[in-house]
Design a protein around this motif. Structure first.
Motif, PDB file in Angstrom:
ATOM      1  N   MET A  14       0.730  -1.204  -0.050  1.00  0.00           N
ATOM      2  CA  MET A  14      -0.037  -0.024   0.220  1.00  0.00           C
ATOM      3  C   MET A  14       0.852   1.317  -0.066  1.00  0.00           C
ATOM      4  O   MET A  14       1.914   1.354   0.695  1.00  0.00           O
ATOM      5  CB  MET A  14      -0.889  -0.040   1.233  1.00  0.00           C
ATOM      6  N   THR A  15       0.645   2.260  -0.768  1.00  0.00           N
ATOM      7  CA  THR A  15       1.557   3.293  -0.837  1.00  0.00           C
ATOM      8  C   THR A  15       1.040   4.309   0.142  1.00  0.00           C
ATOM      9  O   THR A  15      -0.213   4.407   1.010  1.00  0.00           O
ATOM     10  CB  THR A  15       0.874   4.174  -2.060  1.00  0.00           C
ATOM     11  N   GLU A  16       1.924   5.007   0.700  1.00  0.00           N
ATOM     12  CA  GLU A  16       1.749   5.899   1.725  1.00  0.00           C
ATOM     13  C   GLU A  16       0.831   7.296   1.464  1.00  0.00           C
ATOM     14  O   GLU A  16       0.989   7.745   0.375  1.00  0.00           O
ATOM     15  CB  GLU A  16       3.208   6.466   2.359  1.00  0.00           C
ATOM     16  N   VAL A  17       0.072   7.707   2.602  1.00  0.00           N
ATOM     17  CA  VAL A  17      -0.811   8.851   2.263  1.00  0.00           C
ATOM     18  C   VAL A  17       0.393  10.189   1.803  1.00  0.00           C
ATOM     19  O   VAL A  17       1.192  10.105   2.944  1.00  0.00           O
ATOM     20  CB  VAL A  17      -1.542   9.008   3.552  1.00  0.00           C
ATOM     21  N   ARG A  18      -0.143  10.661   1.029  1.00  0.00           N
ATOM     22  CA  ARG A  18       0.778  11.927   0.691  1.00  0.00           C
ATOM     23  C   ARG A  18       0.436  13.189   1.449  1.00  0.00           C
ATOM     24  O   ARG A  18      -0.680  13.560   1.401  1.00  0.00           O
ATOM     25  CB  ARG A  18       0.591  12.186  -0.874  1.00  0.00           C
ATOM     26  N   ALA A  19       1.218  13.860   2.078  1.00  0.00           N
ATOM     27  CA  ALA A  19       1.175  14.832   2.891  1.00  0.00           C
ATOM     28  C   ALA A  19       0.837  16.002   2.205  1.00  0.00           C
ATOM     29  O   ALA A  19       1.658  16.304   0.795  1.00  0.00           O
ATOM     30  CB  ALA A  19       2.356  15.105   3.733  1.00  0.00           C
ATOM     31  N   TYR A  20       0.062  17.090   2.548  1.00  0.00           N
ATOM     32  CA  TYR A  20      -0.184  18.187   1.993  1.00  0.00           C
ATOM     33  C   TYR A  20      -0.417  19.561   2.680  1.00  0.00           C
ATOM     34  O   TYR A  20      -0.954  19.036   3.954  1.00  0.00           O
ATOM     35  CB  TYR A  20      -1.289  18.148   0.670  1.00  0.00           C
ATOM     36  N   ASN A  21      -0.221  20.807   2.321  1.00  0.00           N
ATOM     37  CA  ASN A  21      -0.447  21.648   3.301  1.00  0.00           C
ATOM     38  C   ASN A  21      -1.828  22.477   3.199  1.00  0.00           C
ATOM     39  O   ASN A  21      -2.360  22.657   2.040  1.00  0.00           O
ATOM     40  CB  ASN A  21       0.511  22.842   2.777  1.00  0.00           C
ATOM     41  N   GLY A  22      -2.594  22.279   4.220  1.00  0.00           N
ATOM     42  CA  GLY A  22      -3.785  22.660   4.401  1.00  0.00           C
ATOM     43  C   GLY A  22      -3.818  24.180   4.722  1.00  0.00           C
ATOM     44  O   GLY A  22      -2.772  24.753   4.805  1.00  0.00           O
ATOM     45  N   ASP A  23      -4.922  24.622   5.048  1.00  0.00           N
ATOM     46  CA  ASP A  23      -4.974  26.119   5.546  1.00  0.00           C
ATOM     47  C   ASP A  23      -4.165  26.512   6.766  1.00  0.00           C
ATOM     48  O   ASP A  23      -4.199  25.666   7.567  1.00  0.00           O
ATOM     49  CB  ASP A  23      -6.369  26.711   5.438  1.00  0.00           C
ATOM     50  N   GLU A  24      -4.219  27.911   6.969  1.00  0.00           N
ATOM     51  CA  GLU A  24      -3.795  28.172   8.127  1.00  0.00           C
ATOM     52  C   GLU A  24      -4.799  28.857   9.149  1.00  0.00           C
ATOM     53  O   GLU A  24      -5.620  29.401   8.827  1.00  0.00           O
ATOM     54  CB  GLU A  24      -2.432  29.211   8.067  1.00  0.00           C
ATOM     55  N   TYR A  25      -4.623  28.552  10.288  1.00  0.00           N
ATOM     56  CA  TYR A  25      -5.743  29.031  11.037  1.00  0.00           C
ATOM     57  C   TYR A  25      -5.199  29.822  12.578  1.00  0.00           C
ATOM     58  O   TYR A  25      -3.859  29.554  12.882  1.00  0.00           O
ATOM     59  CB  TYR A  25      -6.583  27.983  11.829  1.00  0.00           C
ATOM     60  N   ASP A  26      -6.058  30.529  13.152  1.00  0.00           N
ATOM     61  CA  ASP A  26      -5.540  30.990  14.760  1.00  0.00           C
ATOM     62  C   ASP A  26      -5.575  29.849  15.654  1.00  0.00           C
ATOM     63  O   ASP A  26      -4.843  29.693  16.311  1.00  0.00           O
ATOM     64  CB  ASP A  26      -6.422  32.214  14.880  1.00  0.00           C
ATOM     65  N   VAL A  27      -6.682  29.244  15.684  1.00  0.00           N
ATOM     66  CA  VAL A  27      -6.832  28.130  16.614  1.00  0.00           C
ATOM     67  C   VAL A  27      -7.371  26.984  15.940  1.00  0.00           C
ATOM     68  O   VAL A  27      -8.389  27.028  14.902  1.00  0.00           O
ATOM     69  CB  VAL A  27      -7.973  28.816  17.666  1.00  0.00           C
ATOM     70  N   ILE A  28      -7.108  25.652  16.169  1.00  0.00           N
ATOM     71  CA  ILE A  28      -7.539  24.563  15.816  1.00  0.00           C
ATOM     72  C   ILE A  28      -7.980  23.711  17.061  1.00  0.00           C
ATOM     73  O   ILE A  28      -7.461  23.549  18.118  1.00  0.00           O
ATOM     74  CB  ILE A  28      -6.569  23.555  15.087  1.00  0.00           C
ATOM     75  N   VAL A  29      -9.343  23.127  16.933  1.00  0.00           N
ATOM     76  CA  VAL A  29      -9.805  22.317  18.234  1.00  0.00           C
ATOM     77  C   VAL A  29     -10.016  20.960  17.556  1.00  0.00           C
ATOM     78  O   VAL A  29     -10.528  20.860  16.406  1.00  0.00           O
ATOM     79  CB  VAL A  29     -11.234  22.955  18.461  1.00  0.00           C
ATOM     80  N   VAL A  30      -9.461  19.994  18.325  1.00  0.00           N
ATOM     81  CA  VAL A  30      -9.529  18.613  17.935  1.00  0.00           C
ATOM     82  C   VAL A  30     -10.522  17.867  18.435  1.00  0.00           C
ATOM     83  O   VAL A  30     -10.633  17.789  19.763  1.00  0.00           O
ATOM     84  CB  VAL A  30      -8.325  17.878  18.101  1.00  0.00           C
ATOM     85  N   GLY A  31     -11.712  17.450  18.228  1.00  0.00           N
ATOM     86  CA  GLY A  31     -12.888  16.767  18.548  1.00  0.00           C
ATOM     87  C   GLY A  31     -13.967  17.763  18.714  1.00  0.00           C
ATOM     88  O   GLY A  31     -13.873  18.756  19.300  1.00  0.00           O
ATOM     89  N   ALA A  32     -15.211  17.394  18.338  1.00  0.00           N
ATOM     90  CA  ALA A  32     -16.328  18.123  18.207  1.00  0.00           C
ATOM     91  C   ALA A  32     -17.295  17.565  19.319  1.00  0.00           C
ATOM     92  O   ALA A  32     -18.584  17.628  19.216  1.00  0.00           O
ATOM     93  CB  ALA A  32     -16.852  18.544  16.950  1.00  0.00           C
ATOM     94  N   GLY A  33     -17.072  17.210  20.476  1.00  0.00           N
ATOM     95  CA  GLY A  33     -17.842  16.698  21.456  1.00  0.00           C
ATOM     96  C   GLY A  33     -18.531  17.967  22.290  1.00  0.00           C
ATOM     97  O   GLY A  33     -18.481  19.105  21.836  1.00  0.00           O
ATOM     98  N   HIS A  34     -18.845  17.690  23.390  1.00  0.00           N
ATOM     99  CA  HIS A  34     -19.312  19.148  24.336  1.00  0.00           C
ATOM    100  C   HIS A  34     -18.049  19.865  24.663  1.00  0.00           C
ATOM    101  O   HIS A  34     -18.341  20.892  24.689  1.00  0.00           O
ATOM    102  CB  HIS A  34     -19.988  18.397  25.591  1.00  0.00           C
ATOM    103  N   ALA A  35     -16.931  19.469  24.990  1.00  0.00           N
ATOM    104  CA  ALA A  35     -15.808  20.048  25.036  1.00  0.00           C
ATOM    105  C   ALA A  35     -15.337  20.917  23.883  1.00  0.00           C
ATOM    106  O   ALA A  35     -15.356  22.354  23.752  1.00  0.00           O
ATOM    107  CB  ALA A  35     -14.735  19.454  25.605  1.00  0.00           C
TER     108      ALA A  35
END
Lengths: 637, 463
Positions: free
Chosen positions: A1-22
């Motif tokens: 299997m080939t490796e996932v190729r990295a790419y540059n996404g957008d830039e943000y001020d804040v990134i939140v990982v997870g969209a539960g209640h917190a």
């Protein structure tokens, strides 16, 4: 299997990982403060999802929801729009412990929150699994997803919940999974560990759900909602309150000897006892098998049947959390009155997950080791939607402030349950999933549900999370309360026949002389509305929430003053800051345990240091003298 | 200990105990003036100028009776030794009044100062310079060692057991209130009414009250530690007595006996007030009349808390010595081996079956040897070991503990008042919790962890 190729996404001020209640609160707060914010979730259909009980609020937790609301958070508004039942608990007790609880339509709750997030201008909601963080020079600068995207940001908040290397256990069955069979995040916490964060393994669980059409409700006790209006949010008007006929009821039933028998016979198949489960579970929310073993004398346990929403027949069996094998779960259900022929729709399960030991955090919820990285919710070892949301809000605000280069924000123990919770977590850590209880607060009488707005609205405004319009309405309320208290301290009630008739009918001694209206109101059986019979009315009738404040403030004045005096004393200790770079090794005379604990927790104030177990008053004395010595030494002579 | 102790108002006797005509009790902290003012009859101290000295009386808050005639200095922050408000009560000295005033001040919410604490505050408030910091650190460090030892010794088994039992009783009630609050729908708990709380508060209050009544040091400081010197004729009892009396320590009172012709004399040994019982008997028998020996001693032994059995080291033990040793075997006792200047006829082995080595003290009143050691041992027994009283097994010997017990008692009074005023159970509970944590300060336990442990082990909660 080939490796996932990295790419540059957008830039943000804040990134939140997870969209539960917190994560939902964190992202909304950061965005509303003016930050370009990205909210990443493993599954868009699980934003603000309730994988366990379909309810919000209750003792302590309900007050947290009001605190979140006063700080401009979303949970209060969201539940006010999506509840199916509202109840005020503890009405027979004092004002500090009254607690509002709502049964939620969990699907509507999710949909409404997702909608709010989608409509937030600065906020991007995206599906994807975050595998790793970008950390350069000890600072977190973004995230990397499993699809190869790299998003850079000034601050990152991780709210991974039970998805963090989650493992579901049902009897002999075991598999990697996030909550409710969602995809788990297998790499993120492993990478946090590589970065030097210490992890622990916790466990929680959920009960089976049954088809409500197969429940014999007439064999259970109905638990309806309240007629009198109450909401969580300051913004929700009483007119919006659902008439009782439009609310859904819960139902009460019990386990019995037969149920307990089935569990006992199958204990060898219970992962809780066979050693399969390694994570530490909560004492306050034990599984049914745990209850039977630990409280063998108890003949029956309560079970609450709670509807999961309006457009579903699924019913949550509160009190029956279990990880027994599916077939045993069926037997258990069928042994219970009202559930004899109930169809199980989902089995209960236990879930183990990774937790970042919270002593590694600052009171802002930023990690001490990696700058600009914040964590919140179950990741920090808590349990409960409200606890998660409260932390998410604080983490989001601080991440937002960091991105704006604008200082930090914390809540003191005397200002809110959110402050109590975060201070407990960062000062003491926790060895089981942490739940807020009113008994955790030393200033319980000050941290009431009725004054959450008084305590925090202005702070929310300063952060830019409360609108001008709302602040004005809040000030109007506050002024009305003060004015009425002042008025009642001036009006005298004369010992007229009418007054004394009333007094005697309440089994109290008749008045001899006139008394201040405020003093009259202090009598236990006199309510504000009783008082109105004997004094002139206000120009405008007062809002019920103003009346509530007036009553509480006057009736419990003595206790409130005592509590406030304690807060004032504590404040002096809070004001004594411990320098961030203090070298505990250089302090001669600290007891070994105190030295270790101080080094591990690195408290920010003397007050916080006093709350660390194992740090005794002599250590505090040595510490304060050492700090003072350093302060003097710095002044050139 | 509560987290805010750094800013408590603290109090202590600033002059060496028992000596001199005047004693000074120093109080420092935010509430210093208010606390003393509450006990003081004279000018309103809240309103007098700073750095003035005021004539008046200290009254017992409960009985309103005059405790002592005093001069009170009021010094307002910041120009004081600690840079906090400082009040100094100058009283007539003597252990009785001084200690009573201190106790009154402690009962009004001041805390007993730790050794060196005034100086520590002076430093922390920027009053002392860096060169003095080292000394303060040493002081605290020394204090840590000592206080740890003292804490261990003073919390003798029976007291800490009793306090722990009281706390456990309270805790069970508290846990029940908490479970009612945090799990309002939980069915298996009786909803705790204020009636139950009232019952428990009254019960605990009685126990604390009893404990306070027997608070040994308070009693001892007021009444003196009843001490008997016994021994057969001519072993040196009266010389020992004279030594104790004639040292530079003041004789506080000289009270004639009431029923029998017993003379009681007070003497201060390193801060321990001894009330020497039946000193007349000692003089009689030691003179020439060899009539009363053991019989008279027996009476003295019965009333005494501490007994010094004097034995002549230059003569072999005889039956009479042994009889006295037998009679005093279950008492707090020191065996004084006197006349060690003469050739010894009594060996350590002879005494080994009668007393622990540290309680056998060789002296020679004639050459003044061993007397320091004796005094040291008395002070040690009193301050560090606690001398058991006649009537009670449980006692409180530490002023800090007494202060905390009084605060616990006040908190219980607040509980009862709250109930009377019809306050809801969770408010009344605030004061019950205060009582619990004051008691916890004595044993050094923390509230929350214990409470939650109790709650989750006592109740099977779920929602």
């Amino acid at each position: 299997m080939t490796e996932v190729r990295a790419y540059n996404g957008d830039e943000y001020d804040v990134i939140v990982v997870g969209a539960g209640h917190a994560g939902s609160e964190a992202a909304l707060a950061a965005a509303r403060m003016g930050n370009k914010t990205l909210l990443m979730t493993i599954n868009l259909d699980m934003v603000a999802f309730m994988p366990c009980n379909p309810s919000v609020g209750g003792p302590a937790k309900g007050i947290v929801v009001r605190e979140i609301d006063a700080l401009g958070g979303e949970m209060g508004r969201n539940i006010d729009k999506t509840y199916v039942q509202m109840r005020m608990l503890n009405t027979g007790k004092g004002p500090a412990v009254r607690a509002l609880r709502a049964q939620a339509d969990k699907h509507a709750y999710h949909a409404e929150m997702k909608n709010t997030i989608e409509n937030e201008p600065n906020l991007t909601l995206r599906q994807g699994v975050v595998d790793d963080l970008i950390v350069e020079d000890g600072e977190c600068r973004g995230v990397v997803t499993d699809t190869g995207a790299t998003y850079r940001a000034k601050a990152v908040v991780v709210c991974a919940g039970t998805a963090a290397r989650g493992k579901i256990i049902i009897g002999e069955l075991m598999y990697s999974s996030g909550p409710n069979n969602s995809r788990p995040a297998m790499k993120l916490t492993a990478n946090l560990e590589k970065m030097g964060l210490h992890l622990e393994r916790f466990k929680t669980g959920t009960p089976p759900r049954v088809d409500g059409t197969t429940i014999k409700y007439d064999e259970t006790e109905e638990q309806p909602g309240d007629v009198e209006p109450n909401h969580f949010s300051f913004e929700t008007p009483d007119e919006d309150y659902l008439a009782l006929k439009n609310q859904l009821s819960c139902w009460l039933t019990y386990t019995n000897e037969k149920t307990h028998e089935i569990i006992r016979e199958n204990l060898d198949r219970a992962p809780m006892f066979s050693g399969v489960i390694e994570g530490v579970g909560p004492r306050y929310c034990p599984s049914i098998e745990d209850k039977i073993v630990r409280f063998a004398d108890k003949k029956r346990h309560q079970l609450f049947l709670e509807p999961e929403g309006r457009n579903t027949k699924e019913c949550y069996v509160q009190g029956l959390s279990t990880s027994m094998p599916e077939e045993v779960q069926q037997q258990i259900l069928h042994s219970i009155k009202g559930l004899e022929s109930a169809e199980m729709m989902r089995p209960g399960y236990a879930i183990e997950y990774d937790v970042v030991s919270p002593y590694q955090l600052k009171p802002t919820l930023e990690t001490k080791t990696i700058k600009n990285l914040y964590t919140a919710g179950q990741t920090n070892g808590t349990s409960g939607y409200e606890e998660a949301a409260g932390q998410g809000l604080i983490a989001g605000i601080n991440a937002g402030l960091r991105a704006l280069d604008k200082g930090q924000f914390t809540i003191k123990r005397s200002e809110g349950y959110i402050g109590v919770m975060i201070d407990d977590l960062v000062t003491k850590g926790t060895n089981e999933p942490y739940r807020l209880l009113t008994s955790r607060a030393e200033y319980r009488l000050i941290l009431r549900h009725d004054n959450a707005d008084m305590r925090l609205t202005e702070k929310g405004y300063e952060l830019g999370l409360i609108s001008d319009e709302r602040l004005a309405r809040f000030h109007a309320k506050r002024d009305a309360v003060e004015a009425e208290i002042a008025r009642l301290n001036q009006i005298r009630i004369k010992p007229s026949d009418e007054v004394n008739e009333f007094v005697v009918s309440h089994n109290e001694k008749p008045l001899q002389d006139g008394v201040l209206a405020a003093d009259f109101l202090r009598r236990p059986l006199v309510s504000y509305n009783d008082l109105l019979r004997f004094i002139p009315a206000t120009e405008e009738p007062l809002d019920r929430r103003v009346i509530e404040q007036v009553e509480v403030r006057i009736k419990y004045d003595g206790y409130i003053k005592k509590a406030e005096a304690n807060v004032a004393r504590m404040k002096k200790m809070e004001d004594k800051k411990i320098p961030e770079r203090i070298d505990y090794d250089a302090i001669d005379g600290l007891a070994t345990e105190a030295h270790q604990k101080l080094n591990k927790i690195r408290p920010e104030t003397i007050a916080q240091a006093t709350r660390i177990s194992g740090v005794n008053p002599a250590d505090i004395a040595i510490l304060t003298v050492y700090i003072e010595q350093g302060r003097i030494a710095k002044i050139p002579s | 200990m509560s987290a805010t102790t750094e800013f408590d108002t603290i109090a202590a006797i600033a002059t060496p105990p028992g000596e001199g005509g005047i004693s000074i009790i120093r109080v420092s902290g935010e509430d210093a003036i208010g606390i003393v003012n509450h006990l003081y009859k004279g000018k309103n101290l809240d309103q007098v100028d700073s750095h003035t000295i005021n004539y008046g009386h200290i009254l017992d808050v409960e009985t309103k009776s005059v405790v002592d005639e005093v001069m009170v200095s009021v010094m307002r922050a910041p120009k004081t030794y600690t840079k906090e408000d400082v009040v100094e009560v100058n009283c007539h000295g003597g252990l009785v009044a001084t200690n009573e005033i201190l106790q009154l001040i402690l009962s009004q919410g001041a805390r007993m100062a730790e050794p060196g604490e005034f100086t520590k505050r002076a430093f922390l408030n920027g009053r002392l310079d860096l060169s003095q910091a080292e000394a303060v650190m040493d002081l605290i460090r020394a204090k840590t060692d000592r206080s740890m030892k003292v804490a261990l010794n003073q919390l003798d088994g029976s007291l800490s057991r009793l306090i722990k039992n009281l706390r456990q009783d309270i805790l069970e009630v508290l846990a029940q209130v908490e479970v009612n609050i945090d799990y309002p729908e939980y069915d298996d708990v009786e909803t705790l009414t204020t009636n139950l709380l009232k019952e428990k508060a009254t019960e605990v209050r009685q126990s604390i009250d009893q404990l306070l009544k027997t608070a040994k040091q308070g009693k001892v400081l007021r009444d003196g530690l009843a001490t008997a010197i016994v021994g057969r004729p001519n072993v040196g009892k009266s010389s020992l007595l004279n030594h104790l009396l004639h040292e530079d320590k003041a004789i506080v009172t000289d009270v004639a006996g009431t029923t029998r012709d017993v003379i009681e004399e007070f003497v201060n040994v390193r801060g321990v007030p001894l009330k020497l019982v039946d000193t007349a008997g000692i003089r009689d028998t030691d003179d020439k009349v060899e009539k009363i020996g053991v019989e008279r001693s027996r009476q003295a032994i019965n009333t005494a808390d501490l007994i010094m059995v004097v034995i002549n080291a230059s003569e072999p033990l005889i039956e009479e010595d042994k009889e006295l040793l037998r009679l005093t075997a279950d008492k707090k006792r020191l065996v004084i081996l006197n006349k060690t200047d003469l050739p010894r006829q009594v060996s350590d082995e002879d005494l080994a079956e009668w007393a622990q080595p540290e309680d056998i003290i060789g002296t020679s009143v004639l050459t003044n040897s061993g007397l320091d050691q004796l005094e040291e041992r008395i002070a040690d027994m009193f301050f560090n070991e606690g001398i058991e009283s006649n009537q009670n097994n449980v006692m409180v010997t530490n002023a800090r503990h007494i202060g905390l017990l009084k605060q616990a008692e006040n908190a219980l009074d607040d509980v009862l008042h709250g109930i009377e005023a019809g306050m809801p159970v969770d408010l009344v509970q605030i004061d019950m919790t205060r009582c619990w944590s004051y008691l916890g300060e004595i044993t050094g336990d923390s509230y929350q962890d214990e409470l939650l442990d109790q709650l989750f082990s006592q109740f099977c909660v779920g929602k």
